[in-house]
Write a protein that holds these residues in place. Structure first.
Motif, short mmCIF file in Angstrom:
data_model
loop_
_atom_site.label_atom_id
_atom_site.label_comp_id
_atom_site.label_asym_id
_atom_site.label_seq_id
_atom_site.Cartn_x
_atom_site.Cartn_y
_atom_site.Cartn_z
N GLU A 72 7.33 -2.89 40.59
CA GLU A 72 7.09 -1.48 40.88
C GLU A 72 8.33 -0.80 41.46
N PHE A 73 9.03 -1.51 42.34
CA PHE A 73 10.17 -0.90 43.03
C PHE A 73 11.52 -1.33 42.43
N ALA A 74 11.50 -1.72 41.18
CA ALA A 74 12.74 -2.20 40.56
C ALA A 74 13.87 -1.20 40.77
N LEU A 75 15.01 -1.70 41.23
CA LEU A 75 16.23 -0.91 41.43
C LEU A 75 16.09 0.19 42.49
N GLU A 76 15.05 0.06 43.34
CA GLU A 76 14.81 1.10 44.34
C GLU A 76 15.16 0.66 45.77
N GLU A 77 16.03 -0.29 45.93
CA GLU A 77 16.47 -0.71 47.27
C GLU A 77 15.38 -1.38 48.08
N GLN A 78 14.34 -1.94 47.43
CA GLN A 78 13.35 -2.68 48.19
C GLN A 78 13.62 -4.18 48.09
N ARG A 79 13.96 -4.61 46.90
CA ARG A 79 14.12 -6.04 46.64
C ARG A 79 15.16 -6.67 47.58
N TYR A 80 16.28 -6.00 47.75
CA TYR A 80 17.34 -6.52 48.62
C TYR A 80 16.78 -6.86 50.00
N PHE A 81 15.96 -5.93 50.55
CA PHE A 81 15.44 -6.16 51.90
C PHE A 81 14.25 -7.12 51.87
N ASP A 82 13.46 -7.06 50.79
CA ASP A 82 12.28 -7.94 50.69
C ASP A 82 12.68 -9.41 50.68
N VAL A 83 13.64 -9.78 49.82
CA VAL A 83 13.98 -11.20 49.76
C VAL A 83 14.52 -11.69 51.10
N ARG A 84 15.10 -10.77 51.83
CA ARG A 84 15.62 -11.15 53.14
C ARG A 84 14.49 -11.37 54.14
N ARG A 85 13.61 -10.38 54.24
CA ARG A 85 12.59 -10.51 55.28
C ARG A 85 11.62 -11.65 54.95
N TRP A 86 11.51 -12.02 53.68
CA TRP A 86 10.65 -13.14 53.31
C TRP A 86 11.29 -14.49 53.64
N SER A 87 12.60 -14.45 53.91
CA SER A 87 13.31 -15.69 54.20
C SER A 87 13.08 -16.10 55.66
N SER A 88 13.22 -17.38 55.92
CA SER A 88 13.18 -17.80 57.32
C SER A 88 14.55 -17.52 57.92
N PRO A 89 14.62 -17.41 59.26
CA PRO A 89 15.93 -17.10 59.87
C PRO A 89 17.01 -18.11 59.53
N THR A 90 16.63 -19.34 59.19
CA THR A 90 17.64 -20.35 58.87
C THR A 90 17.83 -20.52 57.37
N GLY A 91 17.10 -19.75 56.61
CA GLY A 91 17.15 -19.92 55.16
C GLY A 91 18.32 -19.18 54.53
N ASP A 92 18.36 -19.21 53.21
CA ASP A 92 19.35 -18.40 52.50
C ASP A 92 18.71 -17.89 51.20
N LEU A 93 19.53 -17.28 50.38
CA LEU A 93 19.01 -16.64 49.17
C LEU A 93 19.47 -17.38 47.91
N ALA A 94 19.67 -18.69 48.06
CA ALA A 94 20.21 -19.46 46.94
C ALA A 94 19.30 -19.38 45.72
N LYS A 95 17.98 -19.34 45.95
CA LYS A 95 17.08 -19.35 44.80
C LYS A 95 17.05 -18.02 44.07
N THR A 96 17.36 -16.98 44.75
CA THR A 96 17.30 -15.67 44.07
C THR A 96 18.69 -15.12 43.73
N ASP A 97 19.57 -15.05 44.72
CA ASP A 97 20.78 -14.24 44.55
C ASP A 97 22.05 -15.00 44.19
N LYS A 98 21.99 -16.33 44.23
CA LYS A 98 23.23 -17.09 44.05
C LYS A 98 23.74 -16.97 42.62
N TRP A 99 22.83 -17.16 41.68
CA TRP A 99 23.22 -17.05 40.28
C TRP A 99 22.36 -15.98 39.64
#
Lengths: 1170, 641
Positions: B555-582
């Motif tokens: 629904e929010f494709a390209l609307e500046e939600q995804r960037y923040f969503d994947v972050r807030r869904w992460s744990s504080p010690t996690g990273d975004l390797a599964k989504t943003d690395k490749w």
């Protein structure tokens, strides 16, 4: 002579081996010759006295006088025995002293012997055992009286009159110029005064000698221009350096600050801004920079700090002298404006005597000082593929495509009827452009014509100057006929000056100086395509386009038969805009500036009226500056070029669909400034040994500029100096002035300075050292201020205003739309204070060497700055928080001036002078937050030189600093700012935490402010020929070239400079080939492209700034049309530069490697004097 | 002796001119400068001060430096086609992992027509100004008491807005500026509140706005264009409570119940004020006409219409009206986007550049029209980081990997141009012989098939050219179907808060708080607007959450939600390797018979650098963090910087 031959025989070999430029070779040769000649001159010294002597029926004494006059020889004899009034004749062609004496005394009873420069005469066969003691006594003493005046008839006070070769017997002229002295009959008198040509006259008894001393232009350096006046060099105790106009005129630069480069010790000037006509400005610092704020020196022209009369617009011909005042003693009188040093420019005045007319014409040809070597399209494709391969990407160009670019006509049938058309097509598609050549001219003419006229009588003097200069630009624009307007780059300037002095009465002199210039420059419109009229941007784009636009990009215009209109612009792929379009098809811009400066001064000698030595000077001046700019804007249709290499075809796609027609615009601007000053001056010598002088000056400046609030400056300055017996010097200076920057109770400041000097060489116990011409020790101490804080004014007041313009609707009105917060005021703020000390000595030796040495220190305290320890989260923009006097900085350095000046032979004169100045800078306090202890450097400002560059250290010890395998990368500390590739730089993990990040950054090299500047001038003349070679350079300067578009390889799809064509590849590494650049990349950036040892480059350089060769035609050829002298000359400017950059296409002198390059110049000129 | 007279005269004149009234000569001439006291004594100037509090609202959309659609290109939604040519701007630096505390490209942005250049400094400045305004307002000269009341409410809401932006980017608790700091105070005692406390501070400001009867629910006239409406207070509360309950920020506390309540209150309150999804097409000739090209021949006509509605919503500006056509938008950025088709979309249409290229990952997230995800949402790729091996959803029988763009969610066709899609507008290119699907045709108004296969010279995938896609896709959302060089018009202002977010915020909170049915109902509202089937009833737990997450993504494709969503869904010690690395592209080979073979490929041979733990939060500017450490003795710096 044997030695000379040997040297001459060897020198060509040396020259070839060292690849010394031709001009240098000639100079080396001349130097060798000079040494040789000097040797031979020594050998024959004492032989030749006169070219020839022929005197008939004269007294013996007359012959003696003639010989004494033209040589160092002195005759010594007892007049009673020798009878010098006897009548003799002599005719000797050789001029050798022995021959002359032989002839004189042949057959007489007089014998002679030569002892050094003494010729002792005695009666033959009669031994005069104590001849020397007796002769002086027995030569009859006479009383000589006379009056010494200058060419205007004014008495010269304090001139020295001495018996020739007997310096202990002398006198000094009194207040009316009168002197009297007892000398032996027949003695010669030497009359000398600083700044005047020394005269030798025969002592004649019973007659008042009238001696007119003529000012010596060569001796100008002996009078030093100081703040609001001049001083004898001998009496100067401050640190002042100056350059005479003859040196400045050697430069063919149109810009005065460029012409001053390397000429003045302590003045660092370099052409930071590149070489664009009208924009080729230099950056100037005096003794470095000691503040975070404006470090610009104060510039005065004829005693006035004109606001708009740009010193760079002055014609060198209208300048008499440029002086740089460096220490507190010299600048204290400027008070709150003097901390950064002062440059004083004095314009020329006429001298009494016959009118002199001088005409000179110069024609120069300018071209870029540096240029990258050519890159062919097929080579570009190869490097592009290399870069992609380094990144693990597929090649962009297939071998077939590369082959097609190499052989564009492959496969075409010559017998085809369309062959010619096909060839044109193929060459267009598979192009191999040399953009720099296509966009820029190889050389551009520059023309200068100068006429000046000067002269005067005892009442009136005048100097009239007219100068014309035309400077062409290097843009290769399309012709005016095709475009309908002129979009080329050029500048025309007319300078006129008329300086006049008139003696209304014997004690009142009026001076009127009027200077003006009229300058027009033209340039492309540059208002479309987002340039906003900024040609600097256009040059930037054009230049780096020219350098980096893909070599296979078509264009810039369409050829006949391409399907769209011939001459249509092609828009370059990978670019935001076509700078070539902007240069040609976006209209034009012409701007005219008119400047008028007028100064009226009255000098009133109150010597008779009030007290001797007192004079009053009043001066009013104004400066008016106006510009009128007109231009036309337009835009034009342009197309993309779309190649299809598969089918050997291409097409065009519309880029700008809606062009606009030419529309005219105009704009104006005007400014003026007024200065009024009055000063009382006093100078008198009491009892021959007490020399007292004083000056008190008040002035007010007022100027308005554009829409700015009017500016005001007000101040009082004073100086008092005392000299005892030309040996002990003391001076006190002060400035008391106010600044608009500060609260009324903090506004005025008192800036004192004092200096002392001791002329050791004038002590009687030093007289015995004949080789010592001069030795003076100097020391000064003082305080000066600086009130500049960028462009901020009234910094004690809040700069808050309400103006129209709303971010959202319905809040505020048209008049009050939003609140502007500017710099907030601080009532306690005051000027920054520079405490300066200068230790120096001056030394003159053997009448040919002079040295001047200075060691200086400066502590700048209370530097006005924003607090850096106020956090941003408090909410007032850090740029607006009130300034406080908090910063501290320290400067020190050494300056050395050397000169050698000698008539090597009668015809050969050699002059060498050099200067070197160092500057060491350290920030003592900058209110800087300390970084955490895992940073190698916990501060980046405090404790370092101002502007110190920081970056990563490359681990050169390991494989020359490159990663040579993935394993190497894996086993090295992890780089956190990207992914390292094979061939990227390997950095040192300086904090040892296993990762390379910002915490490992350390100071690298220096800063953008040079720590060393120097100049060396070698000049000479031989008969009609004269030559000069001038080198100048900077040291301890560096620039961080990381990120510059003209230095890295990857912007806009790539271009590969010479040093990138041997970049790291595993293949080159394994073959031990020379590697000059890390692995090329086609990606946005690599881990090599950061601030590091490699990209922070050493900008130190030595430049062959000027070479000049002149020939003055012999007088006998000039006996027509009243021509007095005629000199032809050829000169070169910026011909060569030695540097340390990794790149070869950037001039180290310019700051912005993608700006308009610095130019070099070859100049031909003629100067005729009537 | 007559000279003496002159002398005295001259001296007198000099002395008078130079020395008398020296001090006043240096006084400042009148120039209109005033003091802050003066400002608060005049009604219009008080209003102007509040106007100034609006100055640093950010530019969104593609107004990131350098005309980039920042957060979209820095997440797995898209790849920036300027990665080569503008290597000094945000995306290239992010991909290279070159952010540092001294230059983080996310906040060291140069405003492109917007006013915000440095989030940390600029937002704090406006927060200070709001606090100062609120401090001065009670005693200020304001002619109308209702103005005074509304202005106070606006200042509270503005402060909440700026705090919300700071929390999103910097992701940490902040000092709470109830009253403004003064310059001469000591900052040593300033404490950072926790993330949750900061959210509560924002809620308090929002509540102050909500309590104001003089603050209108929506802006109803152009005369108040750009001002904050009361509805925004609920939208900020909804978003902030969802964030506060999310793993990255919540710590050991569980705020889902509170988030559930707050997001529900927001939904109900806004609904009561007439806020609803945009469901009725206004310009049918453009969005449902023959030149609209939503989907392909044979696609369901009703779904084509739904795609058109969804597309029209993003291409149309919110009118300031009491009865707006668009009842979905709560707040839109005030910054116009300009003729942005020049810098985004199919590069060869204008010829400059293509900008944000939607990723294969985004394309994979669109369900087929039967309501089944294409990939297994719990493990979408067998190679979890590199995304070359899709783990297809076994329940989906509709998806055909050899014809991947068939039968997809209508929103896919409204968001992305893919190989074979069509666009009618002015094309400034002449077709080349190797543009098999379009040759011959010359520049002009026409319908072009957008072919993205490898080797297509004008729109095919490329790793270097600025006009060609990196991923095989071009952006379509935000651009009306026919805009082009011959009919430029500004892209509509970016919709920062819209009612759909209120629904999905609620759905997520409800799912966490154990109200699955309510969550499903909210998601279904979103789906039914575009004609997608309801979620299966009875979904709970992770399965439900994954569907909600995917719905947000689509629904929010390209609307500046995804960037923040994947972050807030992460744990504080996690990273975004599964989504943003490749991030992957679709490399399509055109076969000689005109058919296509689809191969996934990585956009770049190198992994992106911006996926690591430290990229979950922006760095606090180095100088500021050093100052804070020096002054307070504690570090506020985010982990890893």
């Amino acid at each position: 002579m044997k030695n000379i031959q040997k040297l001459c025989a060897f020198s060509p070999k040396i020259a070839i081996k060292l690849r010394i430029p031709l001009s240098l070779k000639i100079n080396i040769l001349l130097l060798f010759l000079a040494i040789g000649l000097q040797v031979s001159a020594d050998n024959v010294k004492g032989q030749t006295v006169l070219k020839a002597i022929s005197m008939k029926n004269v007294t013996l004494e007359q012959v003696f006088n003639k010989i004494e006059d033209s040589s160092n020889y002195v005759f010594m004899y007892n007049n009673k025995t020798i009878q010098s009034n006897r009548i003799v004749s002599v005719d000797c062609k050789s001029g050798r002293i022995n021959d002359i004496l032989e002839q004189l005394f042949q057959g007489s009873n007089i014998s002679y012997s030569i002892n050094g420069n003494q010729i002792i005469l005695a009666l033959r066969n009669k031994i005069e055992s104590n001849a020397v003691a007796q002769v002086t006594q027995q030569r009859q003493n006479i009383l000589v009286t006379g009056k010494i005046v200058d060419t205007k008839g004014d008495p010269i006070i304090g001139a020295t009159v001495a018996q020739k070769n007997v310096t202990s017997n002398g006198a000094i002229s009194d207040i009316n110029g009168n002197f009297q002295l007892k000398v032996p009959r027949g003695a010669m008198l030497v009359i000398s005064y600083v700044g005047y040509v020394t005269q030798t006259v025969a002592a004649v008894p019973n007659k008042q000698l009238a001696i007119v001393l003529v000012e010596d232009t060569k001796m100008l350096e002996d009078v030093v221009v100081v703040a609001y006046g001049t001083q004898k060099k001998v009496s100067v105790t401050g640190a002042i350096s100056s350059v005479s106009v003859s040196d400045i005129k050697k430069s063919s630069a149109v810009n005065l600050s460029t012409a001053l480069q390397g000429r003045i010790t302590g003045l660092t000037s370099w052409q930071n801004g590149g070489g664009q006509p009208g924009r080729d400005t230099s950056t100037m610092y005096i003794r470095g920079i000691a503040t975070f704020n404006s470090g610009s020196p104060l510039i005065l022209i004829d005693g006035v700090a004109f606001q708009k009369f740009d010193m760079n617009r002055l014609d060198p011909n209208e300048i008499e002298n440029v002086s740089v005042l460096k220490d507190a003693s010299a600048t204290a009188v400027f008070g709150v404006r003097g901390a950064n040093g002062v440059i004083i420019i004095t314009t020329r005045h006429g001298k009494s005597g016959k009118p002199e007319l001088s005409v000179s014409v110069d024609q120069s040809f300018t071209s870029f000082s540096r240029r990258d070597s050519r890159l062919h399209s097929w080579d570009f494709m190869k490097y592009r593929n290399e870069a992609l391969a380094n990144d693990g990407s597929d090649p962009e160009f297939s071998d077939e495509e590369i082959e097609k670019f190499k052989n564009p006509l492959h496969g075409l049938d010559k017998t085809d009827e369309n062959y010619a058309q096909e060839v044109a097509y193929r060459n267009y598609l598979y192009c191999d452009h040399y953009w720099v050549k296509e966009f820029f001219k190889d050389s551009t003419p520059q023309t200068k014509v100068n006429v000046n006229f000067s002269g005067g009588s005892d009442r009136f003097d005048y100097f009239i100057n007219a100068n014309y200069i035309h400077q062409g630009g290097n843009l290769k624009t399309e012709s005016k006929d095709d475009l309908g307007y002129d979009s080329s780059s050029w500048m025309n300037r007319w300078n006129f000056r008329s300086n006049m002095g008139y003696k209304v009465t014997n004690s009142l002199k009026a001076t009127l100086n009027i200077g003006t210039y009229f300058q027009t420059w033209n340039q492309p419109g540059a208002t479309s395509e987002g340039y906003g009229g900024d040609t600097a941007w256009m040059m930037r784009d054009l230049f780096y386009q020219a350098e980096i636009m893909r070599p296979f990009q078509a264009g810039p215009t369409v050829f006949p038969g391409m399907g769209i209109a011939t001459g249509t612009m092609v828009f370059p792929d990978h670019m935001d805009r076509s700078a070539f379009l902007v240069m040609n098809r976006s209209g034009f811009w012409r701007s005219t500036t008119v400047n008028l400066t007028a100064q009226f001064a009255l000098d009133w000698d109150l010597g008779k009226l009030v007290t001797p030595g007192l004079s009053l000077r009043g001066m009013v001046s104004y400066d008016e500056y106006g510009t009128l700019a007109k231009g036309g804007n337009k835009s034009e249709e342009d197309y993309y070029f779309r190649p299809d290499y598969n089918s050997d075809s291409f097409e065009f796609a519309l880029h700008t669909a809606s062009p606009s027609a030419l529309s005219l615009w105009t704009s104006t601007g005007s400014n003026y400034s007024i200065n009024a000053q009055a000063s009382l001056n006093y100078h008198r010598t009491f009892g021959k040994v007490h020399d007292v002088s004083a000056m008190l000056l008040g002035q007010r400046d007022f100027w308005e500029s554009g829409s700015a609030i009017p500016y005001n400056v007000i101040g009082l300055s004073g100086r008092a100096a005392y000299i005892y017996d030309s040996r002990y010097l003391a001076e006190f200076d002060f400035g008391y002035n106010g600044s608009e920057q500060f609260n009324p109770d903090k506004r005025f400041g008192f800036f004192p300075a004092g200096s002392v000097g001791w002329i050791v060489s004038n002590e009687s116990f030093m007289k015995q050292y004949k080789w010592l011409d001069n030795l003076k020790l100097r020391y000064s101490w003082g305080k000066v201020g600086n009130d500049k804080m960028g462009g901020n004014r009234f910094i004690y007041l809040d700069n808050v205003s309400v103006s129209g313009g709303m971010y959202v609707s319905g809040l505020g009105t048209d008049a009050y739309g939003h609140v502007n917060q500017g710099l907030l005021g601080n009532h306690k703020v005051t000027w920054e204070t520079a405490t300066k000390q200068n230790y120096g000595f001056d030394l003159g030796l053997f009448k040919m060497f002079t040295f001047a040495f200075n060691y200086y220190t400066e502590k700048r305290s209370d530097i006005l700055m924003s607090r850096s320890m106020v956090p941003a989260f408090q909410g007032v923009s850090l740029g607006n928080i009130p300034l406080v006097n908090i910063g501290r900085m320290k400067n020190s350095g050494v300056e050395l001036e050397l000169s050698f000046d000698k008539d090597i032979t009668k015809d050969f004169h050699l002059h060498i002078n050099g200067n070197v100045g160092t500057n060491k800078n350290k920030v003592l306090f900058a209110d800087e937050p300390m970084r955490t202890d895992d940073y190698v450097c916990r501060y980046t400002t405090t404790g370092y030189r101002y502007g110190q560059q920081f970056g990563y250290k490359i681990d050169y010890a390991s494989n020359d600093g490159y990663f040579i395998s993935q394993e190497d990368i894996d086993n090295s500390p992890t780089i956190t700012f990207g992914k390292a590739r094979v061939g990227d730089f390997k950095y040192k993990d300086l904090n040892g935490d296993g990762v390379i990040d910002a915490k490992d950054q350390v100071p690298i090299k220096w800063s953008g402010i040079p720590g060393l500047s120097y100049g060396l001038n070698i000049a000479g003349s031989y008969k009609g020929f004269d030559f000069a070679v001038f080198f100048t350079g900077l040291g301890r300067i560096s620039s961080d070239y990381n990120g510059f578009q003209n230095v890295l390889e990857n912007i806009m799809a790539g271009y590969y400079y010479k040093y990138q064509r041997t970049a790291f590849t595993l293949d080159r590494w394994q073959k031990h080939q020379k590697i000059t650049y890390p692995a090329l990349t086609a990606m946005g950036s690599s881990t090599s492209q950061v601030s590091n040892d490699f990209f922070i480059q050493n900008r130190s350089f030595t430049r062959l700034k000027n070479v000049e060769l002149g020939y003055t035609l012999p007088k006998r050829l000039l006996n027509f049309a009243g021509v007095k002298s005629c000199r032809l000359y050829v000169s070169g400017q910026n011909l060569y530069v030695w540097d340390h950059l990794h790149t070869t296409h950037i001039d180290p002198e310019q700051a912005d490697p993608i700006g308009y390059p610095i130019t070099k110049m070859v100049n031909f000129g003629v100067n005729v004097n009537f | 002796m007559k000279y003496i007279k002159y002398l005295y005269l001259l001296l007198a004149v000099t002395a008078t001119g130079l020395l008398s009234s020296c001090n006043s000569i240096l006084d400042q001439a009148p120039d209109g400068k005033i003091s802050y006291d003066d400002i608060f004594k005049d009604n219009d100037k008080v209003a102007a001060y509040l106007n100034t509090c609006y100055r640093n609202m950010p530019g969104k959309g593609h107004l990131y430096f350098f005309f980039e659609r920042g957060p979209a290109c820095w997440s797995d939604e898209a790849w920036d086609g300027d990665d080569n040519d503008v290597n000094w701007a945000g995306s290239a630096l992010m991909y290279a992992g070159k952010a540092s505390a001294s230059a983080d490209p996310r906040w060291s942005v140069t405003g492109q027509g917007a006013n915000c250049e440095n989030y940390w400094d600029y937002y704090w400045q406006c927060i200070h100004d709001c606090a100062y305004f609120l401090q001065q307002l009670p005693t200020a000269t304001v002619t109308s008491e209702s103005d005074r009341s509304r202005w106070a409410a606006e200042a509270h809401l503005l402060r909440a807005y700026y705090y919300e932006e700071l929390l999103r980017w910097f992701g940490r608790g902040l000092p709470l500026v109830e009253t403004p700091y003064t310059l001469d105070q000591s900052y040593a005692e300033v404490k950072c509140a926790s993330y949750y406390e900061t959210v509560q501070f924002i809620v308090k400001d929002c509540d102050a706005a909500l309590a104001c009867a003089d603050l209108p629910w929506r802006i109803t006239s152009d005369g108040e264009s750009g001002r904050l409406p009361k509805s925004l207070a609920w939208a900020i509360k909804s978003r902030m409570l969802l964030y506060a309950a999310s793993p990255l920020y919540t710590g050991s506390d569980d705020h889902w119940q509170e988030a559930y309540t707050m997001t529900k209150d927001a939904m109900n309150a806004l609904s009561a004020q007439g806020y609803e999804l945009y469901t009725t097409m206004k310009n049918t000739s453009m969005y449902a006409g023959k030149d609209s090209h939503f989907a392909y021949d044979g696609y369901d006509d009703n779904l084509k219409l739904k795609a058109g509605i969804y597309a029209e919503y993003f291409c149309t500006d919110l009118a300031n009206s009491a009865t707006p056509v668009d009842k979905e938008t709560i707040f839109a950025s005030r910054f116009g986007m300009g003729n942005s088709i020049v810098i985004e979309g199919v590069g060869c249409q204008y010829g400059y550049k293509c900008g944000s290229c939607p990723s294969q990952e985004l394309v994979d997230s669109y369900e087929t029209i039967d309501g089944n995800p294409v990939l297994n949402l719990s493990t979408p790729y067998n190679d979890e980081e590199t995304h070359m091996e899709p783990n297809y959803n076994t329940e989906n029988t509709m998806y055909d990997p050899t014809n991947p763009y068939k039968n997809r969610d209508p929103r896919f066709y409204a968001t992305v141009y893919y190989n074979g899609s069509q666009r009618t507008s002015w094309w400034s290119c002449n077709e080349l012989p190797s543009c098999y699907e379009n040759y011959p045709a010359s520049a002009g108004w026409r319908t072009r098939k957008i072919m993205t296969y490898v080797g297509e010279p004008l729109s095919g995938v490329s790793s270097t050219s600025r006009t060609l896609t990196r991923t095989g896709y071009y952006i379509r959302k935000f651009y009306d179907p026919n805009v082009g060089p011959s009919n430029y018009h500004g892209e509509p202002n970016f919709k920062e808060f819209r009612y759909a977010e209120i629904l999905l915020n609620f759905a997520e909170a409800a799912a966490h708080a154990g109200h699955a049915d309510e969550a499903i109902a909210a998601v279904n509202k979103i789906r039914s607007r575009v004609g997608m089937p309801n979620l299966p009833a009875g979904l709970t737990g992770d399965a439900l959450l994954q569907r909600i997450y995917n719905e947000r993504r689509v629904e929010f494709a390209l609307e500046e939600q995804r960037y923040f969503d994947v972050r807030r869904w992460s744990s504080p010690t996690g990273d975004l390797a599964k989504t943003d690395k490749w991030v992957t592209a679709m490399h399509i080979t055109r076969n000689s018979d005109g058919s296509f073979t689809y191969n996934r490929a990585q956009v770049s041979g190198a992994a992106r650098g911006c996926y690591t733990n430290k990229y979950l939060k922006c760095a606090i500017p180095l100088d500021e963090s050093n100052r804070i450490l020096s002054i307070t003795g504690t570090s506020w710096q985010n982990p890893g910087w």
